[in-house]
Design a protein around this motif. Structure first.
Motif, short mmCIF file in Angstrom:
data_model
loop_
_atom_site.label_atom_id
_atom_site.label_comp_id
_atom_site.label_asym_id
_atom_site.label_seq_id
_atom_site.Cartn_x
_atom_site.Cartn_y
_atom_site.Cartn_z
N GLN A 438 5.53 0.86 3.12
CA GLN A 438 6.04 -0.38 2.53
C GLN A 438 5.53 -1.63 3.26
N ARG A 442 2.59 -4.45 1.83
CA ARG A 442 2.71 -5.91 1.80
C ARG A 442 1.49 -6.57 2.44
N LYS A 445 -1.53 -6.07 0.09
CA LYS A 445 -1.40 -6.90 -1.11
C LYS A 445 -1.83 -8.33 -0.80
#
Length: 695
Positions: A438, A442, A445
């Protein structure tokens, strides 16, 4: 104020062009996949303040067809129709036509051709209404003359030129024109680290690659700076004729001249000699040709990975202190990556800790001249996952790939499996994969690129006695990787699973070492080093695949997938019974034919199609009410006025990329049935009412 839209404006030719046109007084709409980082780079290069209205960011991924009309509408709402569209964004791939996989061809055409076509279609109505404007297509020497080892790129650029020529005839009566810029060799990253190489440099084309590589190095050394291209583009945006073709760069000009005036066979030989390609028949093999037909997917070659490097990339490997993880870390470092070597240093059962385990691998990498840093954090906590990612970003400034390899193991009969053992196993394997992926997602991205390789297992796919907890954890890993792949696609993030077989620490500390190997022949052939090539490929820029699972062991590499059979469809209006199931069990259990769904939406669409749902929408579309609740989302988004209705009543389109990309074939009514769509009955009815007012 004149407005120019430039795709691929975050680097290379696009960045140089955006800076140049901004300095000439244009308002620049900079389209890019990663807006925050790209705009910061653009403003710094142009010397523009952060609040300058003449630099506008536009999030755009040309490979995501569903997102393009939404992005175009957002631009029209913000600044109106552009005066000029510059189709600059593009991707390339190296490798012979035989060795370049179909997936690479699809990716190139999606970005280099279909993306520009879709974007232009979305903006043309507004440009026609104004009665002026220009479409600038950035082409390549490969479109003038197909170039060896970049056949896919040449074909996509050639197709782009033919489309642009046809477009010029269609839009000229409305006062719009087309310019084609055939570019030569410029010093940008499309020549270097961003171009995946699919060529087997030790295979049948090896000698050809060697000559082309040498010629390419000489060409790159003489490559023109991007600023020279930007000056030529600044002239092209002012063109007034219906169609203008320009060459930019001396090599492009020379090739265009030859293509027009020199016989084709002569051009063939000139290119061959310039690129140091062997003459006809030189590479002919004295051995008989193979008699088996090649499969559609390009096979992995044990030599192909020599062309894959990780220079300037950062890779996290968990469980990297011993076993397979250590082999992964050493290989990534050997190929130029900066490696975060994560290992808590515990036992195979999950007990204890020893920081020296990771430290020793870091020392080994550094002694060999590589870059590495140790991480002693546990993947089994959210704080540990955050800390591992933070280590990569603080030490190396970015994160390109994550290899989720850390794990524990233990065997116990299902009826004797304790709740604590169950929870501990899932905590490390499944929770740990989530806690790490996770924060890594981020970071990836934000930079518009990333690769995840999750370690799953055949035990999780097929089952393994005495391993209910381990198998369940690994089965969950498949599901996690699938969703990361779907949600990451629009951000340049790929996610895949590897199912390894290796005589490594997990085996030696549980099954046994050399004594066990002497008694079990299979253990003798599963050298753990044979797993490494699959993991390295999946973590590389050369990997265009996502949402896949691959088994690797004993030198055999194979895709593992879940297929959906055709099944039995009960007659409409009936209420099937258990006896009906028994009577039709052969059809229900049949494995042929089958499909491999890319998401749950594929199965929903298959069932809907077989039940005839949405078939009335076509007849409605031909009447006075072109759209209804049974209209497909793709048809609505392809209609400018209907798309505007959706944008007005359903702003979530801007952030629901994965859902909408999967759902273009679904009707509005079907989409409203997904809770994630956030389209309750009241909102659906409002949208349908406005759609039906369209004439």
């Amino acid at each position: 104020m004149r407005t120019v839209l430039i795709t691929g404006a975050s680097r290379g030719l696009g960045l140089a062009s955006a800076v140049h046109l901004y300095r000439q007084g244009w308002r620049v709409v900079a389209a890019m996949r990663s807006v925050d980082a790209g705009l910061e780079r653009l403003r710094a290069a142009a010397g523009a303040p952060a609040d300058d209205p003449r630099i506008v960011g536009m999030k755009l991924d040309l490979a995501d067809a569903a997102s393009i009309p939404v992005a175009a509408q957002a631009m029209l709402d913000a600044v109106g129709a552009p005066d000029v569209i510059v189709h600059n964004a593009g991707v390339a791939a190296a490798g012979s036509a035989e060795e370049t996989p179909e997936s690479a061809w699809q990716q190139l055409f999606a970005t280099n051709l279909f993306g520009p076509v879709t974007l232009t279609r979305a903006l043309l109505p507004a440009m026609r209404a104004r009665g002026s404007g220009r479409i600038v297509a950035i082409s390549s020497m490969g479109a003038v003359r197909g170039m060896p080892v970049i056949s896919a790129y040449s074909a996509s650029k050639g197709a782009l030129e033919r489309w642009a020529e046809a477009l010029s005839q269609e839009i000229a009566p409305f006062g719009l024109g087309v310019s084609i810029l055939v570019t030569g060799t410029f010093n940008t990253d499309i020549l270097t680290e961003q171009t995946p190489d699919y060529g087997d440099h030790h295979g049948p084309y090896g000698r050809m690659y060697e000559g082309i590589h040498a010629a390419g190095k000489a060409a790159v050394a003489k490559a023109s700076p991007p600023e020279k291209f930007a000056r030529a583009l600044a002239q092209a945006v002012l063109d007034r004729k219906p169609i203008v073709r320009r060459t930019v760069g001396p090599d492009a000009g020379a090739l265009a001249f030859m293509a027009r005036w020199v016989p084709g066979l002569w051009v063939h030989h000139i290119v061959r000699m310039a690129m140091k390609i062997p003459g006809m028949g030189v590479l002919r093999s004295p051995s008989p040709a193979p008699t088996t037909v090649a499969t559609a997917a390009a096979p992995l070659s044990p030599h192909q990975t020599t062309a894959i490097d990780f220079k300037d990339q950062v890779v996290i490997v968990t469980g990297a202190g011993r076993g397979l993880g250590r082999l992964y870390a050493l290989e990534f470092a050997r190929r130029g990556a900066a490696v975060v070597v994560n290992d808590l240093g515990g036992s195979m059962g999950g007990d204890g800790a020893d920081g020296s385990v990771a430290d020793q691998v870091v020392d080994e990498i550094r002694r060999a001249g590589g870059k590495a840093v140790a991480s002693h954090d546990s993947v089994a906590t959210p704080e540990g996952g955050e800390a591992i990612v933070r280590t990569a970003l603080e030490h190396f400034g970015r994160l390109d790939a994550v290899i989720s390899n850390a794990g524990i193991f233990g065997s116990v009969d299902f009826e004797r499996l304790s709740a604590d053992a169950w929870r501990r196993m899932l905590n490390v394997h499944l929770d740990g994969s989530f806690y790490l992926s996770q924060p890594a997602f981020r970071a990836m991205k934000a930079q518009g690129y990333g690769r995840f390789v999750f370690t799953a297992s055949s035990a999780g796919m097929f089952g393994q006695p005495q391993e209910a907890h381990y198998a369940a954890a690994k089965a969950g890993t498949f599901g996690l990787a699938n969703v990361v792949a779907i949600e990451g696609e629009e951000h340049g993030i790929k996610a895949n699973c590897v199912l390894p077989f290796g005589f490594s620490r997990m085996v030696t500390e549980t099954v046994g070492g050399d004594e066990a190997a002497a008694q079990i022949p299979f253990l003798q052939i599963i050298d753990p080093r044979l797993v490494v090539p699959m993991v390295v490929f999946l973590a590389s820029r050369a990997c265009a695949l996502s949402h896949h699972n691959y088994s690797a062991g004993a030198g055999r590499y194979a895709r593992v997938f879940a297929g959906l059979g055709e099944g039995w469809l009960a007659p409409a209006g009936t209420e099937p019974t258990a006896e009906d199931i028994a009577a039709n069990l052969a059809k229900i259990s049949g494995t042929q034919p089958f499909t491999v769904p890319t998401s749950i939406v594929d199965e929903v669409m298959q069932i809907s199609a077989r039940r005839g749902l949405g078939q009335d929408s076509a007849s409605e579309a031909s009447g006075t009410t072109p759209f209804s609740a049974d209209s497909k989302l793709g048809d609505i988004l392809d209609h400018p006025e209907a798309k505007a209705v959706m944008a007005r009543h359903y702003p979530e389109m801007a952030t629901a990329g994965p859902l909408l990309r999967m759902g273009r074939g679904l009707t509005l009514r079907q989409i409203s049935g997904f809770p994630q769509a956030r389209m309750p009955a009241e909102r659906l009815q409002t949208i349908v009412d406005d759609l039906q007012r369209l004439s």
